[in-house]
Design a protein around this motif. Structure first.
Motif, PDB file in Angstrom:
ATOM      1  N   UNK A  17      15.177 -22.665 -14.430  1.00  0.00           N
ATOM      2  CA  UNK A  17      14.098 -23.597 -14.726  1.00  0.00           C
ATOM      3  C   UNK A  17      13.832 -23.702 -16.213  1.00  0.00           C
ATOM      4  N   UNK A  18      12.931 -24.602 -16.576  1.00  0.00           N
ATOM      5  CA  UNK A  18      12.554 -24.735 -17.978  1.00  0.00           C
ATOM      6  C   UNK A  18      11.483 -23.693 -18.313  1.00  0.00           C
ATOM      7  N   UNK A  19      10.976 -23.742 -19.541  1.00  0.00           N
ATOM      8  CA  UNK A  19      10.013 -22.721 -19.960  1.00  0.00           C
ATOM      9  C   UNK A  19       8.728 -22.781 -19.141  1.00  0.00           C
ATOM     10  N   UNK A  20       8.313 -23.968 -18.711  1.00  0.00           N
ATOM     11  CA  UNK A  20       7.104 -24.077 -17.888  1.00  0.00           C
ATOM     12  C   UNK A  20       7.337 -23.504 -16.498  1.00  0.00           C
ATOM     13  N   UNK A  21       8.482 -23.793 -15.889  1.00  0.00           N
ATOM     14  CA  UNK A  21       8.809 -23.202 -14.585  1.00  0.00           C
ATOM     15  C   UNK A  21       8.692 -21.686 -14.630  1.00  0.00           C
ATOM     16  N   UNK A  22       9.232 -21.096 -15.679  1.00  0.00           N
ATOM     17  CA  UNK A  22       9.315 -19.635 -15.768  1.00  0.00           C
ATOM     18  C   UNK A  22       7.969 -19.016 -16.121  1.00  0.00           C
ATOM     19  N   UNK A  23       7.331 -19.516 -17.169  1.00  0.00           N
ATOM     20  CA  UNK A  23       6.109 -18.859 -17.645  1.00  0.00           C
ATOM     21  C   UNK A  23       4.888 -19.167 -16.781  1.00  0.00           C
ATOM     22  N   UNK A  26      -6.182  -4.493 -23.505  1.00  0.00           N
ATOM     23  CA  UNK A  26      -5.326  -5.115 -24.516  1.00  0.00           C
ATOM     24  C   UNK A  26      -4.871  -6.495 -24.075  1.00  0.00           C
ATOM     25  N   UNK A  27      -4.765  -7.405 -25.053  1.00  0.00           N
ATOM     26  CA  UNK A  27      -4.288  -8.762 -24.786  1.00  0.00           C
ATOM     27  C   UNK A  27      -2.853  -8.901 -25.281  1.00  0.00           C
ATOM     28  N   UNK A  28      -2.004  -9.464 -24.449  1.00  0.00           N
ATOM     29  CA  UNK A  28      -0.598  -9.640 -24.792  1.00  0.00           C
ATOM     30  C   UNK A  28      -0.190 -11.103 -24.590  1.00  0.00           C
ATOM     31  N   UNK A  29       0.667 -11.598 -25.474  1.00  0.00           N
ATOM     32  CA  UNK A  29       1.342 -12.865 -25.256  1.00  0.00           C
ATOM     33  C   UNK A  29       2.691 -12.571 -24.614  1.00  0.00           C
ATOM     34  N   UNK A  30       3.060 -13.378 -23.625  1.00  0.00           N
ATOM     35  CA  UNK A  30       4.271 -13.134 -22.846  1.00  0.00           C
ATOM     36  C   UNK A  30       5.122 -14.396 -22.783  1.00  0.00           C
ATOM     37  N   UNK A  31       6.425 -14.195 -22.847  1.00  0.00           N
ATOM     38  CA  UNK A  31       7.380 -15.292 -22.719  1.00  0.00           C
ATOM     39  C   UNK A  31       8.608 -14.736 -22.005  1.00  0.00           C
ATOM     40  N   UNK A  32       8.824 -15.152 -20.770  1.00  0.00           N
ATOM     41  CA  UNK A  32       9.894 -14.595 -19.932  1.00  0.00           C
ATOM     42  C   UNK A  32      11.173 -15.418 -19.985  1.00  0.00           C
ATOM     43  N   UNK A  33      11.328 -16.285 -20.986  1.00  0.00           N
ATOM     44  CA  UNK A  33      12.527 -17.122 -21.040  1.00  0.00           C
ATOM     45  C   UNK A  33      13.739 -16.383 -21.586  1.00  0.00           C
ATOM     46  N   UNK A  34      13.531 -15.226 -22.234  1.00  0.00           N
ATOM     47  CA  UNK A  34      14.639 -14.483 -22.836  1.00  0.00           C
ATOM     48  C   UNK A  34      14.655 -13.075 -22.255  1.00  0.00           C
ATOM     49  N   UNK A  35      15.778 -12.622 -21.708  1.00  0.00           N
ATOM     50  CA  UNK A  35      15.851 -11.280 -21.138  1.00  0.00           C
ATOM     51  C   UNK A  35      15.548 -10.176 -22.146  1.00  0.00           C
ATOM     52  N   UNK A  36      15.670 -10.457 -23.445  1.00  0.00           N
ATOM     53  CA  UNK A  36      15.413  -9.446 -24.468  1.00  0.00           C
ATOM     54  C   UNK A  36      13.935  -9.347 -24.841  1.00  0.00           C
ATOM     55  N   UNK A  37      13.096 -10.218 -24.304  1.00  0.00           N
ATOM     56  CA  UNK A  37      11.674 -10.179 -24.635  1.00  0.00           C
ATOM     57  C   UNK A  37      10.968  -9.039 -23.918  1.00  0.00           C
ATOM     58  N   UNK A  38       9.886  -8.599 -24.524  1.00  0.00           N
ATOM     59  CA  UNK A  38       9.015  -7.585 -23.934  1.00  0.00           C
ATOM     60  C   UNK A  38       7.579  -8.021 -24.188  1.00  0.00           C
ATOM     61  N   UNK A  39       6.587  -7.424 -23.563  1.00  0.00           N
ATOM     62  CA  UNK A  39       5.202  -7.859 -23.771  1.00  0.00           C
ATOM     63  C   UNK A  39       4.820  -7.876 -25.250  1.00  0.00           C
ATOM     64  N   UNK A  40       4.306  -9.001 -25.696  1.00  0.00           N
ATOM     65  CA  UNK A  40       3.957  -9.185 -27.102  1.00  0.00           C
ATOM     66  C   UNK A  40       5.005  -9.916 -27.899  1.00  0.00           C
TER      67      UNK A  40
END
Length: 667
Positions: A361-367, A415-429
């Motif tokens: 999916x696109x970034x909206x589908x995923x996030x 704690x507040x975190x920004x999240x983006x699950x579009x990249x497998x290398x991402x982590x919270x923040x």
């Protein structure tokens, strides 16, 4: 979006922008085909005098008409532009493209009255050659988009070329932009816009070059209604003008050149037809939030369902740790949904279940799926709308069309975190670099709020050499290469995407002459929040020079900054690094005991005001061992144009200091 005509007289003011109080400019253009011999001698002023081409004029208009088929309003966009070609580097201007759009219904854009010609001066006489029918092509990109392509004949150094065309569009929510600057200097640009009183548009200027309003007045407007005859009403006419606009050129460390180009954008704010109530389309954020909630590809997609509740329960089990629950859901979404490469604000699927079944999916589908599952797991999460860096900065006022991406903000414990699950290398923040455009709009139940979108930690790259210099002037030892933050994400992605580890190592060596890697290993590949570590046993040749009994060696080896990235005398744009960064180089060098040091680089520290950026170069020696540490720290993501000269001076010192050599003498 169709707006039926209802005849009556009402008044609605167009929001306007005046960037300067220049006096109205006199017309500096001529009819199509009327080219004067004097135009072949035209030159751009100032720094653009040697430009490969000059835009002599670019004149356009936008006005409204009635689509005879639908009976709804459409707008007509007309443009006439003329270039003088000064060198071969501008021959690409002979190829011209126009993009057109159509939706799945009857609404479309059509191109009419395309004219184009080349003019050359031969024996003092202007000779013209019009574009032939065989130089016109259409590329159908997909069901909705097509590109009209044109090629002009007989273009050479000294030619003048011109195009004139009109587009009729049913898509009146956003009118076509008008750019007053381009890659070549523009001597004169004029854009007139005539808006019927029934419509109110936001007018959004961008860039740094002043745009003047040369004229603004109410005028009579007549529209022919199929089956009803002509109707007279009023409209607001505005003429925007610029003169001698310099070429807009890309520079290092910017978002998108569009952010800095002098241009106007238009988006429908409201309509006020007689017999109908005032309709506000983008008037305030609360209304926009309501529209998003009602949209099946946003609010409809994130509605809790039995599927998402069951999935969230299965993923978190009985774990009571908010961080563990967040991590489990985050990792599952990353593994299960592959990003298709498209940043979008709206989903391509209408349900989260479908997205997981399709596995992409696109970034909206995923996030948005991520946000829904977190909420189902009792982790408060909100969608955050973002305009990516290549999409440009959002103007800040209610305007939905300027967003093109969505990420997630989650409250995990305290704690507040920004999240983006579009990249497998991402982590919270960790957000993708593309999303680091400094602000985002957090969507609440009834309203919205702007929040900062910045990297939470610097992107760090660290080279550490432990080397021995032999009496034959060969270098050998160990190299450690550490990357974390956005540098770590990039390095891990490069490693995983390489065809093989040897190919990855080969790419690393490509710009490092004399480097031989004898052994290689990686650590912390899957520990995403820790530095990605590469350890190499190395032998280095070609980096030590011998002249008599003197040995010359640049201790920065392959990591030396050879050129200042900031070369302009002045800069009008901000310097946008996207994220803070640290680049550290450390070398421990053991040299033969029969060598003495004749010359060493001196330790120095350079700092910008408030330590917004620093450069340190530290030299130490103990017996036959030296330690050198070079560190460049960029401590904030964006610098204003007023800070440009300080940055330029800092990097001037970086280049100079890192070029200094270490000189040994044999005894």
């Amino acid at each position: 979006m169709q707006f039926k005509f209802i005849p009556a007289l009402l008044f609605a003011a167009l929001s306007c922008y005046a960037a300067s109080a220049q006096t109205p400019a006199k017309p500096k253009f001529s009819k199509f085909g009327k080219v004067d011999a004097a135009e072949f001698a035209v030159r751009a002023p100032g720094a653009d005098s040697a430009a490969a081409a000059i835009k002599i004029f670019d004149v356009g208009s936008c006005y409204f008409d009635i689509n005879p088929t639908s009976g709804g309003f459409a707008y007509v966009y007309e443009r006439h532009l003329r270039y003088k070609i000064n060198s071969k580097n501008a021959y690409d201007l002979a190829n011209f493209e126009i993009g057109l759009y159509r939706n799945s219904g009857s609404s479309r854009e059509t191109l009419d009255n395309m004219e184009a010609a080349t003019y050359n001066l031969e024996n003092g006489k202007v000779v013209s050659l019009k574009m032939g029918k065989d130089a016109r092509f259409t590329e159908n990109v997909d069901r909705s988009n097509s590109i009209k392509k044109y090629t002009l004949p007989n273009v050479k150094e000294g030619s003048i070329i011109e195009y004139k065309y009109s587009i009729k569009s049913d898509f009146i929510f956003t009118l076509r932009d008008w750019s007053f600057q381009a890659g070549y200097p523009t001597l004169y640009s004029e854009y007139t816009v005539t808006i019927p009183e029934y419509f109110r548009y936001k007018v959004m200027p961008t860039g740094f070059f002043p745009i003047s309003i040369a004229k603004q007045e109410n005028v009579n407007a007549n529209y022919h209604i199929p089956g009803a005859g002509s109707v007279s009403t009023t409209a607001q006419y505005t003429k925007y003008v610029t003169e001698n606009a310099p070429a807009i050129k890309t520079e290092a460390f910017i978002t998108t050149l569009s952010d800095y180009t002098a241009k106007l954008e238009f988006e429908l704010l409201a309509t006020n037809f007689p017999g109908d109530y005032y309709r506000d389309y983008t008037g305030n954020w609360s209304k926009i939030v309501g529209e998003l909630a009602a949209d099946e590809n946003f609010g409809g997609y994130v509605k809790p369902s039995g599927y998402t509740r069951n999935l969230a329960t299965e993923l978190v089990g009985s774990d009571t740790s908010a961080m563990n629950r967040t991590t489990r859901i985050f990792e599952h979404v990353k593994r299960s949904l592959k990003w298709n490469g498209h940043h979008r604000m709206y989903t391509s699927h209408t349900s989260i279940k479908t997205a997981f079944e399709k596995k992409t999916g696109n970034s909206a589908d995923i996030n948005l799926a991520l946000a829904t599952l977190l909420n189902d797991a009792k982790i408060p999460a909100r969608a955050v709308l973002v305009s990516t860096r290549d999409n440009g900065a959002h103007p800040g006022y209610p305007m939905l069309s300027k967003f093109n991406n969505v990420v997630v903000q989650a409250l995990v414990g305290k704690e507040t975190y920004l999240l983006d699950a579009t990249d497998p290398e991402h982590y919270p923040g960790m957000l993708a670099t593309a999303s680091l455009n400094h602000t985002g709009l957090r969507i609440g139940d009834t309203g919205a709020a702007w929040i900062p979108i910045e990297a939470t930690a610097p992107a760090r790259e660290n080279y550490q050499y432990n080397l021995e210099l032999s009496s034959e002037n060969k270098l050998s030892g160990t190299l450690y290469h550490y990357n974390s933050g956005h540098k770590g994400v990039h390095r891990r992605n490069s490693y995983r995407q390489a065809a093989s580890e040897p190919e990855f190592v080969k790419a690393f060596k490509a710009d490092k002459p004399g480097l031989n890697i004898l052994k290689y290993k990686v650590d912390a590949l899957d520990s995403l929040q820790n530095p990605f570590v590469e350890t190499m046993e190395v032998a280095i040749e070609e980096q030590v020079e011998e002249a008599g009994d003197l040995i010359y060696f640049n201790p920065l080896l392959f990591q030396r900054t050879k050129e200042n990235p900031f070369t302009l005398e002045e800069r009008k744009f901000p310097v946008d690094f996207a994220y803070p960064s640290e680049e550290v180089y450390r070398i421990v060098l053991t040299f033969p005991k029969n060598y003495t040091i004749e010359k060493t680089p001196k330790s120095q520290v350079f700092k910008l005001p408030d330590n917004t950026a620093t450069f340190s170069f530290i030299f130490n020696q103990q017996d036959n061992q030296i330690l050198i540490t070079s560190k460049i720290a960029i401590n904030k993501s964006m610098f204003s144009s007023d800070e440009y000269l300080d940055l330029k001076e800092l990097f001037k010192n970086v280049v100079s200091k890192q070029a200094e050599q270490l000189v040994f003498k044999k005894i």
